[in-house]
Every structure is written in C-alpha cells, then in structure tokens.
Scaffold this motif. Structure first.
Motif, PDB file in Angstrom:
ATOM      1  N   THR A  16       0.863   3.136  10.675  1.00 39.62           N
ATOM      2  CA  THR A  16       0.009   4.322  10.684  1.00 39.62           C
ATOM      3  C   THR A  16      -0.491   4.697   9.288  1.00 39.62           C
ATOM      4  OG1 THR A  16       2.064   5.616  10.641  1.00 39.62           O
ATOM      5  CG2 THR A  16       0.969   5.366  12.763  1.00 39.62           C
ATOM      6  N   TYR A  17       0.046   4.069   8.255  1.00 39.03           N
ATOM      7  CA  TYR A  17      -0.423   4.326   6.881  1.00 39.03           C
ATOM      8  C   TYR A  17      -1.856   3.799   6.775  1.00 39.03           C
ATOM      9  CZ  TYR A  17       0.001   4.563   1.716  1.00 39.03           C
ATOM     10  OH  TYR A  17      -0.144   4.860   0.380  1.00 39.03           O
ATOM     11  N   SER A  20      -7.013   1.817   4.042  1.00 35.56           N
ATOM     12  CA  SER A  20      -7.937   2.058   2.932  1.00 35.56           C
ATOM     13  C   SER A  20      -7.209   2.554   1.685  1.00 35.56           C
ATOM     14  CB  SER A  20      -9.001   3.078   3.348  1.00 35.56           C
ATOM     15  OG  SER A  20      -8.404   4.301   3.731  1.00 35.56           O
ATOM     16  N   VAL A  21      -6.113   3.296   1.875  1.00 38.28           N
ATOM     17  CA  VAL A  21      -5.350   3.802   0.722  1.00 38.28           C
ATOM     18  C   VAL A  21      -4.568   2.671   0.059  1.00 38.28           C
ATOM     19  CG1 VAL A  21      -3.568   5.441  -0.012  1.00 38.28           C
ATOM     20  CG2 VAL A  21      -5.240   6.104   1.729  1.00 38.28           C
ATOM     21  N   ARG A  22      -4.231   1.637   0.827  1.00 34.21           N
ATOM     22  CA  ARG A  22      -3.542   0.483   0.246  1.00 34.21           C
ATOM     23  C   ARG A  22      -4.428  -0.246  -0.764  1.00 34.21           C
ATOM     24  NH1 ARG A  22      -1.738  -0.739   5.784  1.00 34.21           N
ATOM     25  NH2 ARG A  22       0.421  -0.043   6.050  1.00 34.21           N
ATOM     26  N   ASP A  23      -5.729   0.020  -0.742  1.00 37.46           N
ATOM     27  CA  ASP A  23      -6.636  -0.602  -1.709  1.00 37.46           C
ATOM     28  C   ASP A  23      -6.341  -0.150  -3.141  1.00 37.46           C
ATOM     29  OD1 ASP A  23      -7.886  -1.866   0.374  1.00 37.46           O
ATOM     30  OD2 ASP A  23      -9.604  -0.511   0.446  1.00 37.46           O
ATOM     31  N   LEU A  24      -5.698   0.992  -3.286  1.00 38.86           N
ATOM     32  CA  LEU A  24      -5.339   1.489  -4.616  1.00 38.86           C
ATOM     33  C   LEU A  24      -4.227   0.625  -5.219  1.00 38.86           C
ATOM     34  CD1 LEU A  24      -5.239   5.332  -3.887  1.00 38.86           C
ATOM     35  CD2 LEU A  24      -6.801   4.216  -5.493  1.00 38.86           C
ATOM     36  N   MET A  25      -4.372   0.261  -6.477  1.00 36.98           N
ATOM     37  CA  MET A  25      -3.324  -0.510  -7.146  1.00 36.98           C
ATOM     38  C   MET A  25      -2.031   0.294  -7.230  1.00 36.98           C
ATOM     39  SD  MET A  25      -5.326  -2.516 -10.216  1.00 36.98           S
ATOM     40  CE  MET A  25      -3.775  -3.288 -10.702  1.00 36.98           C
ATOM     41  N   ASP A  26      -2.186   1.630  -7.360  1.00 39.41           N
ATOM     42  CA  ASP A  26      -1.019   2.506  -7.440  1.00 39.41           C
ATOM     43  C   ASP A  26      -0.887   3.329  -6.160  1.00 39.41           C
ATOM     44  OD1 ASP A  26      -3.356   3.894  -7.876  1.00 39.41           O
ATOM     45  OD2 ASP A  26      -2.554   5.166  -9.470  1.00 39.41           O
ATOM     46  N   ALA A  27      -1.090   2.683  -5.023  1.00 35.09           N
ATOM     47  CA  ALA A  27      -1.012   3.391  -3.736  1.00 35.09           C
ATOM     48  C   ALA A  27       0.322   4.112  -3.599  1.00 35.09           C
ATOM     49  CB  ALA A  27      -1.191   2.400  -2.587  1.00 35.09           C
ATOM     50  N   PRO A  28       0.310   5.377  -3.184  1.00 37.54           N
ATOM     51  CA  PRO A  28       1.559   6.137  -3.067  1.00 37.54           C
ATOM     52  C   PRO A  28       2.476   5.535  -2.008  1.00 37.54           C
ATOM     53  CG  PRO A  28      -0.253   7.340  -2.086  1.00 37.54           C
ATOM     54  CD  PRO A  28      -0.860   6.181  -2.799  1.00 37.54           C
TER      55      PRO A  28
END
Length: 310
Positions: A16-17, A20-28
């Motif tokens: 469910t995460y 698109s946010v996983r695209d961040l190198m520093d994804a929370p």
C-alpha cells in the motif's frame, strides 16, 4: 479533525506504500496516513504557491484545482494557508479529491485555519499524509522534507504564485529531480510574489498562460479529457455510444440526424446529449448547424489516440 477516520502506518515494504514516493532516493521508511490510502495511488496534480498570496494567486490556485477536479485528477497540496488551502477547497467544491501533505503529525491541525480543508478532505475520500509520527507538532525544518513528498506523489507540479527565494522552490527542485513535469503561471514583473514563478518559466517550466493552457497540459500529461465523467445522459450503456460519437466527430463535424444515428436515439434525445456535452465544453455548434468537437477536445482526443498505438 475527527477521530473517526482510519489511521495507517505504511512501511516502505508494504504494497500500500505509494510507488511514486519510492522514486525518492531518501524515501521515508514510513508514511503516516489518515483517510483513504487508495487515493495515494491515483494520478495527481500538485498545486503549490505563496502562503501570503495575492488575490491573483488565490484565483489561479482555485481555477487550476477546479480544472484538475473536472478532469478527474486528484489535487495534492501542503494544506498551508494561501494558495495551498485555496486549491484544496476548490478541488473539493468541484467534486474532486484532495491529498494534504503536512509538516507535522497527520492528526495535527496546522495551520488552524485549514481545519475545514482537512475535514472536507477526509469526508470526500481524500487523505492526509505525514512523515512524522502521530501527535508531532510542526517544526520549521520539517517542511522542506514534506515538500519532497508533495512532488513525489504528483505526476506534475503547478506553481501558481511564488516569490524568490521561496519554500515553493524546494518542491519545484524535487519535481525536477524526479522528472515530474513542472508547470508555472506567469505574473506581473512588478510583483515580488511572481518573481519565482517567472524565473521557473524562464528556466524551462511549461508556461500556463490561461485556463485553456492548463486544460491542454492536463490532457497531454494525464491522457484524460476534461468533463469525461459519466453524467445523467451518459450512463454506463451510453458511454460506449458517446465514445463512438467522439471518434466520428474527430473525423468531421456532423448534423444532428447523423449524431442521432450514431447514438441510436431519436433527434430530440440526441439534442439533450449534445446540449450537455456543449455545457461541458466538449462540443460546439458551427454556423451551419453541424456539431463539432471543441479545439481543446480535439487536441485531447488526438493525443489519447496517438498514445493508444504506442
């Protein structure tokens, strides 16, 4: 905010995460979410701008959010006063969905002036997102981190009004880093609150000069046509007939008798359908009485058809 809405803690390993946010190198590693987690996976347009916005900036934010909602695109904002709040409320008023990304706990109302926005966001199937645990009060350094999540969740980012320097630039920089499309609305060269948006346009952002420009950009980026939702005259069975009509109108304007034949309806019923499509801005009547798609609808349909063969 009401405590009746569900709370979610989405670990980066969870299905469910939002991808698109996983695209961040520093994804929370964890996202804290109140409301509907499914909305985080829908196509979204981020609309950001000045907190101490001018009436011009507020009007632009409201217009942009309305166009997005009428295109069935989720509006994403930081929930702050000014342009963010105006965009969120306008999207909800137009029947759309809104995601607010906060620089505090997702259960904390900040700023207090945005309480109505947050309540309506949850009521209409949206979500409130945070990187911070429940109950965390706002801290100044948390907002640049928050801005990166706004950019990541969105497929495109629109800057309505921004000074220079401005916190909005954190979001714009993240959008560029993530290869999201960056849109900006020009403003007066005499206004300090337009220096940032004008600079973004000068350095490569897509210029949105009016409502038609935004509608065209949305149709190109999201491959949708504004006002394409089923209505009272375009129910489930009628949707296919409307699609056939659109395809026919791309080729050539039609007389109402020809429209009736395509819709498999009598002329009177077909006139009601055409009238509704005209109100929605999809069709127009030419001087000779024939029905034609509007310029914006033609461009959008042409882009969608082109991409369907890729």
């Amino acid at each position: 905010m009401s405590s009746d809405y569900p709370r979610h803690e989405l670990a980066i390993s969870d299905e469910t995460y939002p991808s698109s946010v996983r695209d961040l190198m520093d994804a929370p590693p964890v996202l804290y979410v109140r409301g509907n987690v499914d909305v985080l996976h829908e196509a979204g347009l981020a609309i950001v701008g000045a907190r101490l916005a001018t009436p011009y900036g507020i009007a632009i934010a409201e217009m942009a959010a309305r166009v997005a909602a009428e295109s069935n695109i989720v509006v994403i904002s930081g929930g702050a006063r000014g342009c963010d709040c105006a965009a969120g409320l306008a999207a909800l008023k137009a029947g759309g969905k809104h995601i607010a990304v906060l620089g505090c706990g997702a259960d904390v109302v900040y700023p207090r002036s945005s309480r109505r926005l947050f309540d309506q966001t949850l009521e209409q199937g949206g979500a409130i997102v945070s990187l911070d645990p429940w109950g965390q009060e706002p801290r100044r350094w948390a907002f640049p981190r928050r801005n990166r999540i706004i950019a990541a969740l969105a497929k495109a980012l629109l800057v309505t009004e921004a000074g220079m320097p401005s916190g909005t630039f954190t979001t714009a920089e993240a959008a560029i880093e993530l290869e999201r499309e960056l849109l900006a609305v020009p403003g007066s060269i005499l206004s300090k609150l337009s220096r940032g948006s004008n600079y973004l346009i000068a350095t490569g952002a897509t210029c949105i000069a009016d409502e038609d420009d935004l509608e065209m950009a949305i149709s190109r980026i999201f491959e949708v046509l504004r006002f394409s939702r089923p209505t009272s005259q375009t129910t489930a069975q009628g949707t296919q007939a409307i699609h056939r009509l659109m395809e026919a109108l791309i080729a050539s304007p039609l007389h109402i008798e020809e429209v009736a034949q395509i819709l498999s309806q009598d002329v009177q019923a077909s006139l009601l359908v055409v009238s509704e499509l005209m109100v929605q801005g999809v069709c127009e009547r030419l001087l000779d009485g024939r029905i034609s798609l509007t310029t914006c609808a033609l461009h959008a349909q042409g882009h969608i058809s082109h991409n369907s063969f890729k």
